[in-house]
Design a protein around this motif. Sequence first.
Motif, PDB file in Angstrom:
ATOM      1  N   GLY A 160       2.523  -1.330  -3.586  1.00  0.00           N
ATOM      2  CA  GLY A 160       3.300  -0.159  -3.024  1.00  0.00           C
ATOM      3  C   GLY A 160       4.186   0.481  -4.383  1.00  0.00           C
ATOM      4  N   ALA A 161       5.371   0.748  -3.972  1.00  0.00           N
ATOM      5  CA  ALA A 161       6.238   1.444  -5.166  1.00  0.00           C
ATOM      6  C   ALA A 161       6.833   0.320  -6.090  1.00  0.00           C
ATOM      7  CB  ALA A 161       7.529   2.126  -4.386  1.00  0.00           C
ATOM      8  N   PHE A 162       6.549  -0.883  -5.856  1.00  0.00           N
ATOM      9  CA  PHE A 162       7.435  -1.935  -6.868  1.00  0.00           C
ATOM     10  C   PHE A 162       6.607  -2.458  -7.728  1.00  0.00           C
ATOM     11  CE2 PHE A 162       9.442  -1.909  -2.539  1.00  0.00           C
ATOM     12  CZ  PHE A 162      10.651  -1.840  -2.746  1.00  0.00           C
ATOM     13  N   PRO A 163       7.200  -2.993  -9.011  1.00  0.00           N
ATOM     14  CA  PRO A 163       6.658  -3.521 -10.081  1.00  0.00           C
ATOM     15  C   PRO A 163       5.456  -4.931  -9.506  1.00  0.00           C
ATOM     16  CG  PRO A 163       8.681  -3.379 -10.292  1.00  0.00           C
ATOM     17  CD  PRO A 163       8.756  -2.980  -9.019  1.00  0.00           C
ATOM     18  N   PHE A 164       4.604  -4.916 -10.304  1.00  0.00           N
ATOM     19  CA  PHE A 164       3.503  -6.025 -10.009  1.00  0.00           C
ATOM     20  C   PHE A 164       3.052  -6.481 -11.065  1.00  0.00           C
ATOM     21  CE2 PHE A 164       1.253  -1.933 -10.756  1.00  0.00           C
ATOM     22  CZ  PHE A 164       0.106  -2.275 -11.519  1.00  0.00           C
ATOM     23  N   ASN A 165       2.588  -7.863 -11.234  1.00  0.00           N
ATOM     24  CA  ASN A 165       2.014  -8.621 -12.102  1.00  0.00           C
ATOM     25  C   ASN A 165       0.345  -8.430 -12.229  1.00  0.00           C
ATOM     26  OD1 ASN A 165       0.943 -10.732 -14.024  1.00  0.00           O
ATOM     27  ND2 ASN A 165       3.121 -11.526 -13.905  1.00  0.00           N
ATOM     28  N   VAL A 166      -0.236  -8.439 -13.173  1.00  0.00           N
ATOM     29  CA  VAL A 166      -1.803  -8.042 -13.270  1.00  0.00           C
ATOM     30  C   VAL A 166      -2.211  -9.147 -12.683  1.00  0.00           C
ATOM     31  CG1 VAL A 166      -3.758  -7.834 -14.813  1.00  0.00           C
ATOM     32  CG2 VAL A 166      -1.501  -6.605 -15.303  1.00  0.00           C
TER      33      VAL A 166
END
Length: 407
Positions: free
Chosen positions: A296-302
């Motif tokens: 969604g709108a939040f940071p993510f890790n690959v």
Amino acid sequence: MSDEEKQAAPAVEAAVEAAKPPSTAEADVTKYKTAADIVHNVIKKLIELSVEGAKILDLCIEGDKLLEQGTAAVYNKAVKGAKVAKGIAFPTCISVNNAVAHFSPLASDPQSEQVLAKDDVVKIHLGAHIDGFAAISAETIVVGASPENPVTGRKADVIKAAWHAAELAMRTVKVGNKNWAVTEAVARAAAVWDCKPVEGRPFPCMLSCEQKKDVIDGTKRIILNPSEQQKRDFEAATFAEGDVWGIDVLISTGEDGKARIEESRTTLYQRDSTVTYQLKMKTSRAVFSEVQKKAGAFPFNVRVLEDEKRARMGLQEAVQHSLVKPYEVIYTPANTFVAAFHFTMALLPGGPSLITHPPVWYKPEIVKTDKELEDEELKAILARNLRETKKSKKKKAKAEEGDVKEE
């Protein structure tokens, strides 16, 4: 209205108030605090696991797993037929010594074998959200330190400086104050222990930001260690009732607080919802769709994307056109140390409220320095409660009344 009716009216109003469902604002604060409790429990567990020989990759994976488990256990009742969105608001990062932030390697990265060593200065940074309301926290520990084996020297200086700077920042984020008041307070605290705040530019992800539902990087921001040009150009902001802020305090033993990108590969990204662009490559569109669905709108890790090789290829075009922004791994010069504390707080009608929990690890008896805070103005700020009690408000009002009479 008769006297009897007048007397009955307040009682009726009170009964009506009591019967009212919680306001939206109260419900939002409850979601923030539920996320904060999950974050607190995960940080506690990671501190226990952060021992000599622990693999950083394993700690990051464990942190994210615990965040997912914690959020999966709450708010499972559908609202108006829809599931409540929840999950990771900031993937677990474990940044060591002069690594400032955002270190969360993949198994395929050359640095994936890095382990913690005794006396490493370790920053643990992570966040969770419930229905888009995010609680993000970070704190600094030293591997193997204890009251019997306290931290000393420059490592102790930077941790003590960062802790005091965070406590001052917390008390400076007040309705009516400006963002520059926080910048100044943090710089003054750092100087006591001959340290510097880590520069807030040229890395936008190193700023403290206002938060809202599904937003952790709002337009109202706080910069640390600005240049003269930035002091002129950076937008002033006033703290207002209803604000929620994520305050990021990063302090370095380096002479100037300058930071740079080194060899570590970027693994953290975040979608920028303010940018629209039609991606050309089929791979890019597929990866971007997966990002929207999973983060969604939040940071993510690959790491959370299905195919790492395809993900890196697809993210290139998205980053190039600013649909997705990278959280680069930042470093200060070799042989320097960085300490960090991050907290989430709200400016509620009753006064400021710390949403995230206080640091788990930090205690004065574990961190021993030769220098102590002597600035009376800063000491007075630190002596204040975050939120004034009714008694202290009355005392303050009486004192002000006395001053008026004297005049």
